[in-house]
Every structure is written in structure tokens, then in C-alpha cells.
Design an enzyme around this catalytic site. Structure first.
Site, short mmCIF file in Angstrom:
data_model
loop_
_atom_site.label_atom_id
_atom_site.label_comp_id
_atom_site.label_asym_id
_atom_site.label_seq_id
_atom_site.Cartn_x
_atom_site.Cartn_y
_atom_site.Cartn_z
N ASN A 12 0.90 -1.14 0.06
CA ASN A 12 -0.15 0.09 -0.19
C ASN A 12 0.76 1.26 0.05
O ASN A 12 1.39 1.76 1.20
CB ASN A 12 -0.89 -0.10 1.04
CG ASN A 12 -1.57 1.34 1.36
OD1 ASN A 12 -1.81 1.96 0.52
ND2 ASN A 12 -2.31 1.48 2.51
N LYS A 14 0.05 4.25 -0.32
CA LYS A 14 -0.88 5.29 0.02
C LYS A 14 -0.41 6.58 -1.13
O LYS A 14 -0.39 6.39 -2.20
CB LYS A 14 -0.32 5.99 1.61
CG LYS A 14 -0.27 4.52 2.32
CD LYS A 14 -0.04 4.72 3.81
CE LYS A 14 -0.32 3.64 4.76
NZ LYS A 14 -0.01 3.61 5.99
N HIS A 97 -9.67 1.59 4.51
CA HIS A 97 -8.33 1.68 5.28
C HIS A 97 -8.53 2.57 6.32
O HIS A 97 -9.43 3.66 6.31
CB HIS A 97 -7.11 1.95 4.22
CG HIS A 97 -5.98 1.95 4.84
ND1 HIS A 97 -5.41 3.16 5.53
CD2 HIS A 97 -4.94 1.27 4.70
CE1 HIS A 97 -4.35 2.89 6.24
NE2 HIS A 97 -3.98 1.64 5.63
N GLU A 99 -6.90 5.01 7.49
CA GLU A 99 -6.81 6.41 6.91
C GLU A 99 -7.94 7.15 6.21
O GLU A 99 -8.16 8.16 6.50
CB GLU A 99 -5.37 6.50 6.27
CG GLU A 99 -4.46 6.28 6.92
CD GLU A 99 -3.22 5.79 6.18
OE1 GLU A 99 -3.18 5.77 4.95
OE2 GLU A 99 -2.20 5.36 7.01
N GLU A 169 -5.74 -4.69 10.38
CA GLU A 169 -5.02 -3.58 10.86
C GLU A 169 -4.99 -2.59 11.81
O GLU A 169 -5.81 -1.80 11.98
CB GLU A 169 -4.79 -2.52 9.62
CG GLU A 169 -4.56 -3.30 8.26
CD GLU A 169 -3.55 -2.18 7.31
OE1 GLU A 169 -2.69 -2.50 6.69
OE2 GLU A 169 -4.22 -1.03 7.07
N GLY A 175 1.94 2.88 10.48
CA GLY A 175 2.84 3.98 10.31
C GLY A 175 3.46 4.19 11.73
O GLY A 175 4.20 5.46 11.73
N SER A 214 3.05 -1.57 10.49
CA SER A 214 4.60 -1.46 10.55
C SER A 214 5.32 -3.02 10.41
O SER A 214 6.17 -3.29 11.23
CB SER A 214 4.83 -1.11 12.22
OG SER A 214 4.31 0.07 12.25
P1 PGA Z 1 2.75 0.76 7.76
O1 PGA Z 1 1.10 0.67 6.93
O2 PGA Z 1 3.12 -0.62 7.11
O3 PGA Z 1 3.23 1.78 7.17
O4 PGA Z 1 2.10 0.66 9.07
C1 PGA Z 1 0.28 -0.20 6.54
C2 PGA Z 1 -1.04 0.25 5.97
O5 PGA Z 1 -1.59 1.42 6.37
O6 PGA Z 1 -1.65 -0.32 5.49
#
Ligand code: PGA
Length: 252
Positions: A12, A14, A97, A99, A169, A175, A214
Site C-alpha cells: 500500500n 498510500k 483503510h 486512513e 490492521e 505507520g 508496521s
Molecule cells: P505501515 O502501513 O506498514 O506503514 O504501518 C500499513 C497500512 O497502512 O496498510
């Protein structure tokens, strides 16, 4: 990871990578991409999707978008529909997601329409669910997951349920560098599998449920060694071809 399920690793990106940057990534990554397991999917921003589809065409790597609107056309300024994504050869779409839930008011009612719309158009949905830190601390993890999974998949027919990939998630792990422990991730993923089992016994052993939050080349193998975790949705560590290739290799 159970042997009957093909492991699934998605990148992903983003809101990262221009078209040129996406091309450079794929130029470096595709020679390292596997010929069989795991299934690998890259999710670039909308504008880089077509270039990614073209570059991935000679490989087994597939391309997914990061969002879509539930209607196929109409007066929805700024939105993109499932048939538009299919037209350029996109195979899947991330939906729900955290976000998008946090910053763009994505809610479970919209997801209840988006997931079946994606399937009807021939897109594989990657449905994201997960609790916030406050919800975990309050002991609400299972009730949050249960609510999200039940509503978001309510309109998906039994015959199509195994075409959905679910990504667990936890919001506090995205993140932040704070990965869920393998035990926390396994517990939540098993809980989700049992929700699917309660709804459709036969689908529970087929549906892929991955972990995201992460994931990096150092922790990927241990997470994916858990019996119910079928792969990973990778954010930050998917931006460098070498790191993403190492995570893909850990799932083989
Ligand atoms: P990250 O993001 O690996 O940077 O924690 C995962 C995601 O948002 O799908």
C-alpha cells in the site's frame, strides 16, 4: 499460514510515488518477484495505476487501487468507480483503510455498498478492519472487529465471500513502528476467521486474512508464521523495492 491458502502480500503506497517513481520501483522489484507463491499485489495512487498494470503484465504481480466509489457512474465529483478501474486492467481495490475512515469519513454503511460493488465489477476487495488504541485499551477489540466485519460484508453473497481478502490492521500499529505482537495479531485474525466461520462455515478455511501495521523485513516471517495469518498489507516498508522483496520472500 495454512498450506491450502495462497499467501498474499500487498504493497500500500498510500499517497506516495509519481508515475516515474512507480516505474522505477517496478523496474527494480519485478526481477525479484516470485513465479509462484506468494500472490503479490501493488497498490499505487490512481495516476500510476495504468503504468503499473502495463509494467506488471508480463509478471504474476497484480495491481490494486486504494479506494473507489460504490456507484459505477454519476454526479460524484472527484471520485473513481470500479468499472473505470477494471477498464485499465486493475485487479483489486483496498477498501476501508483506517486512513480513509479517519480522514475521509469512510464508514461501514458505505463499505457495505463498496465491497459488493467491487466484486460485481470483477475487482478483488482488500477490506481493512482494526481497532484504535483507545478501543484496545477499553477491551473493545473484538466488538469493533465484529461490527466492522459484519456490516462491511453484509451484502456479499456466500458464493463470493472467499474472493474478499481481509486485512487486520490495528490503527495503533499503522505507520508507528509499533507492530502488534505475533500473538496479538494471531488472536485478532483468528477471531475474524471465526466471524467468517459463523456466517459461512466452508469459507472460513479458504478466505485470506492478512496482517498490516508496521510490517518490515525483520518482523514479517514471524508474523506470517502464525497459523491464521495469510500474509501482509505493507505500507512504509513497501516503498523500497529491496525491503518489499524481502517481505515477499519471507512469505514464500
Ligand atoms: P505501515 O502501513 O506498514 O506503514 O504501518 C500499513 C497500512 O497502512 O496498510
Amino acid at each position: 499460514m495454512a498450506p491450502e491458502r495462497t499467501p498474499y502480500i500487498a504493497a500500500n503506497w498510500k499517497m506516495n510515488k509519481t508515475i516515474e517513481e512507480a516505474k522505477a520501483f517496478l523496474g527494480a522489484f519485478l526481477p525479484k518477484a516470485p513465479n509462484d507463491r506468494p500472490e503479490v499485489v501493488v497498490c499505487p495512487p490512481f495516476l500510476a495505476l495504468k503504468a503499473a498494470v502495463e509494467l506488471c503484465a508480463q509478471s504474476r504481480v497484480r495491481v490494486a487501487a486504494q479506494n473507489m466509489h460504490e456507484e459505477s457512474a454519476g454526479a460524484f465529483t472527484g471520485e473513481v468507480s470500479a468499472p473505470m478501474l477494471r477498464e485499465i486492467g486493475v485487479d483489486g481495490v483496498i477498501l476501508g483503510h483506517s486512513e480513509r475512515r479517519q480522514h475521509f469519513n469512510e464508514n461501514d454503511e458505505a463499505l457495505a455498498r463498496k465491497v459488493p460493488a467491487a466484486l460485481a465489477a470483477g475487482l478483488e476487495p482488500i477490506l481493512c478492519v482494526g481497532e484504535t488504541e483507545g478501543q484496545r485499551d477499553a477491551g473493545e477489540t473484538h466488538s469493533v472487529l465484529s461490527h466492522q466485519v459484519q456490516i462491511d460484508l453484509a451484502e456479499v453473497g456466500s458464493a463470493e465471500l472467499d474472493r474478499v481478502v481481509i486485512a487486520y490492521e490495528p490503527v495503533w500499529a499503522i505507520g508507528t513502528g509499533r507492530t502488534a505482537t505475533p500473538e496479538q495479531a494471531q488472536d485478532a485474525v483468528l477471531f475474524i476467521r471465526n466471524l467468517v466461520r459463523a456466517r459461512e462455515e466452508g469459507v472460513a478455511e479458504l478466505i485470506r486474512i492478512v496482517y498490516g501495521g508496521s510490517v518490515n523485513p525483520d518482523n514479517a516471517a514471524e508474523l506470517m508464521a502464525q497459523p491464521d495469518i495469510d500474509g501482509a498489507l505493507v505500507g512504509g516498508a513497501s516503498l523500497e523495492a529491496e525491503d518489499f522483496a524481502a517481505i515477499v520472500a519471507a512469505a514464500a
